[in-house]
Design a protein around this motif. Structure first.
Motif, PDB file in Angstrom:
ATOM      1  N   TRP A 183       1.275   5.678  -0.685  1.00  0.00           N
ATOM      2  CA  TRP A 183       0.625   6.985  -0.780  1.00  0.00           C
ATOM      3  C   TRP A 183       1.674   7.969  -1.306  1.00  0.00           C
ATOM      4  O   TRP A 183       2.618   8.330  -0.599  1.00  0.00           O
ATOM      5  N   ARG A 184       1.515   8.399  -2.557  1.00  0.00           N
ATOM      6  CA  ARG A 184       2.506   9.251  -3.214  1.00  0.00           C
ATOM      7  C   ARG A 184       2.039  10.693  -3.220  1.00  0.00           C
ATOM      8  O   ARG A 184       0.943  11.001  -3.706  1.00  0.00           O
ATOM      9  N   GLU A 201      -1.713  11.042  -2.350  1.00  0.00           N
ATOM     10  CA  GLU A 201      -2.034  11.656  -1.065  1.00  0.00           C
ATOM     11  C   GLU A 201      -0.799  12.345  -0.514  1.00  0.00           C
ATOM     12  O   GLU A 201       0.294  11.771  -0.516  1.00  0.00           O
ATOM     13  N   HIS A 203       0.874  -1.175   0.000  1.00  0.00           N
ATOM     14  CA  HIS A 203       0.000   0.000   0.000  1.00  0.00           C
ATOM     15  C   HIS A 203       0.911   1.225   0.000  1.00  0.00           C
ATOM     16  O   HIS A 203       1.830   1.323   0.822  1.00  0.00           O
ATOM     17  N   LYS A 241       9.353   4.994   3.798  1.00  0.00           N
ATOM     18  CA  LYS A 241       9.046   6.334   3.292  1.00  0.00           C
ATOM     19  C   LYS A 241      10.241   6.878   2.519  1.00  0.00           C
ATOM     20  O   LYS A 241      11.403   6.523   2.787  1.00  0.00           O
ATOM     21  N   LEU A 294      -1.865   5.273  -4.084  1.00  0.00           N
ATOM     22  CA  LEU A 294      -2.838   6.349  -4.038  1.00  0.00           C
ATOM     23  C   LEU A 294      -2.124   7.698  -4.040  1.00  0.00           C
ATOM     24  O   LEU A 294      -0.972   7.807  -3.599  1.00  0.00           O
ATOM     25  N   TYR A 343       6.659  10.146   0.016  1.00  0.00           N
ATOM     26  CA  TYR A 343       6.133   8.913  -0.578  1.00  0.00           C
ATOM     27  C   TYR A 343       6.143   7.880   0.549  1.00  0.00           C
ATOM     28  O   TYR A 343       7.205   7.500   1.040  1.00  0.00           O
ATOM     29  N   ARG A 344       4.969   7.441   0.997  1.00  0.00           N
ATOM     30  CA  ARG A 344       4.869   6.555   2.152  1.00  0.00           C
ATOM     31  C   ARG A 344       4.412   5.167   1.712  1.00  0.00           C
ATOM     32  O   ARG A 344       3.626   5.029   0.766  1.00  0.00           O
TER      33      ARG A 344
END
Length: 546
Positions: free
Chosen positions: A113-114, A170, A111, A324, A168, A175-176
């Protein structure tokens, strides 16, 4: 029109302790008054590689503390303490970086979140997949992914790809990542129940959730991190939220809702469910208090005519690691490299009342010795076993359907349901824990009627059909501890050879020799079942700990 907007899952600040990776410097530049990160492909590949290397061998300190706490709890049963000690021993072996903690090294799930100010070549999933494949092909992990060639024909991909990767948009300039290695035992225990709003009553909802949690049983290697999601804008979102919560990714959610409809944690309901699971009597696999380490309950908004309820668990192999990429570099969550400090000083109290079984005696002698002891008896197995699981069982059934006899090895030796990871140089085998017994339930009566599978070894509870078959044919099911695959390979498996179906890879039929392999008598030849004693199931709310 003004609206009161809040994110659906408003996660709080990240308090994770990270370690910095030795990678190329992150490129930065400015444009249109904003600062951008330029993330090269090899950064993503290296991050994924190191994530799956770490998560295959190391656990979070918080998880290890929870296992160790079982040993200090005066209400823990002897079997709770035994399982906890084995899991700590396993963590210590796995931390050496050679044998992974579980033989099912899992489906790789990412999963991500970029942030809008993070630039890549837009082939992020491809680069992450390269890193995942490098981990699985160069380390002592297992290939478990089957590619469908047609509706009924499959082939192992030989890389453990494809991975499940979801990215996703976000955030701003970070970048997580959440990297998960999800074994099928716990993945198979993710459930969705489409209920009605009538269930939104405190007593009824508690009874429903605890009953469904109990039905998960022991096949997914408890003690569990149990996640429960009540509500959801869709069925798939409820399930996804449950998976994230089981990884403790949603721990920082607020503790109350709002008119804007944000999700929140209900800490009081979590305590109620945890207390109820402690009264089930299931314990850490073989009776006791510690069926769950903890419970996470997430309440979500819902459509007025729908009430999805999702359950998910994270098992003894609690394999999650955060990553991250920021302007300061590339980071991975710091997992615990010294689990030995959690091991008890002495374990001799755990070694009493163990029945030693010589597996090289005749099948009749083995079964006669097992028959002399009640269900729940701890046994130590030394000698020869055969290993066969899903695909091998299917092929053997095809032979019976064609009028051929059952293979002699299933008549002569106990059968261990398992599929090992790759064997490291200098070792007898790779990580080699038991797989879920219930997947083989449909074969048992047919095989036992043909004179085979009369002593079976695996993990988890089984169906009533297996109990009846053992009673009719004089069979036994022995339950091993789900979880300590590295320790079993390191301390208990002394040799391994392929007997048949070598083309099946980890699902081939194997012949192994074991020394002091731990197990419990779960089902005996009289029709007794440890998980269903005196016609009173342990999987019943309110049952006293055994």
């Amino acid at each position: 029109m003004t609206i009161d907007y809040t994110p659906l899952l408003p996660i709080g600040p990240d308090t994770t302790v990270y370690r910095k990776l030795d990678t190329d410097t992150i490129g930065t530049f400015s444009a249109a008054g904003r600062a951008f990160l330029d993330v090269a492909p090899d950064i993503l590949e290296q991050l994924a590689f190191e994530a799956y290397r770490d998560v295959s061998h190391l656990l979070r300190t918080s998880h290890l503390r929870q296992i160790a706490a079982i040993l200090d709890d005066p209400e823990s049963s002897a079997n709770d303490r035994y399982v906890a000690t084995e899991l700590l021993r396993n963590a210590n072996v796995a931390a050496g970086g050679i044998l992974p903690m579980c033989q099912d090294t899992g489906t790789a799930i990412v999963h991500a979140w970029r942030g809008q100010q993070v630039l890549t070549d837009r082939r992020d999933a491809e680069h992450l997949s390269h890193g995942i494949a490098r981990a699985y092909t160069t380390l002592n992990l297992r290939y478990s992914q089957l590619a469908p060639l047609s509706m009924f024909d499959e082939r192992n991909t030989g890389t453990n790809l494809p991975a499940q990767i979801e990215i996703l948009a976000e955030g701003d300039d970070s970048y997580r990542f959440l990297f998960i290695a999800k074994g099928c035992g716990s993945a198979n225990k993710s459930f969705l129940f489409q209920q009605t709003p009538a269930l939104l009553d405190p007593a009824n909802l508690l009874d429903f959730v605890v009953t469904k949690a109990a039905e998960i049983g022991t096949s997914a290697c408890p003690p569990y991190h149990l996640a429960v999601v009540i509500g959801g804008s869709s069925a798939e979102f409820a399930l996804k939220t449950a998976k994230l919560a089981s990884a403790h990714h949603l721990d920082s959610l607020p503790s109350s809702g709002s008119s804007a409809g944000n999700g929140f944690r209900d800490h009081d309901f979590e305590r109620q469910i945890l207390t109820a699971t402690q009264r089930l009597g299931i314990g850490a696999q073989f009776g006791g208090k510690h069926f769950c380490h903890d419970v996470r309950v997430v309440r979500l908004p819902r459509h007025g005519g729908s009430l999805p309820i999702a359950l998910a668990v994270s098992c003894a192999a609690d394999r999650h690691v955060l990553g991250k990429v920021t302007r300061d570099g590339v980071f991975l969550e710091q997992l615990d490299t010294d689990p030995a400090r959690f091991l008890p000083d002495a374990t001799e109290v755990l070694d009493h009342d163990v029945v030693r079984i010589d597996l090289d005696e005749s099948p009749a002698q083995i079964r006669a010795q097992l028959s002399a002891h009640p269900v729940g008896t701890r046994v130590s197995l030394t000698g020869t076993m055969v290993v066969a699981r899903d695909l091998a069982h299917a092929k053997i059934r095809e032979r019976l359907d064609a009028g051929e006899p059952l293979p002699d090895y299933l008549r002569r030796y106990p059968v261990y349901y398992a599929g090992p990871a790759k064997t490291p140089s200098g070792y007898a085998s790779g990580s080699f824990g038991p797989t879920t017994a219930g997947r083989m339930d449909s074969y048992v009566e047919r095989f036992q009627a043909a004179g085979g599978s009369l002593v079976m070894l695996a993990k988890g509870n089984r169906s009533d059909a297996v109990r009846r078959s053992c009673q009719a044919h004089g069979g036994f099911y022995l339950g091993s501890i789900g979880g300590p695959a590295a320790r079993l390979a390191h301390d208990c498996i002394t040799s391994i050879e392929t007997l048949e179906y070598g083309e099946l890879g980890m699902e081939a039929v194997l012949k192994i020799r074991a020394e002091d392999f731990p197990a419990f008598i779960v089902i005996d030849d009289k029709g007794n079942d440890f998980y269903h004693r005196d016609n009173r199931t342990l999987l019943t709310i309110g049952a006293a700990p055994q």
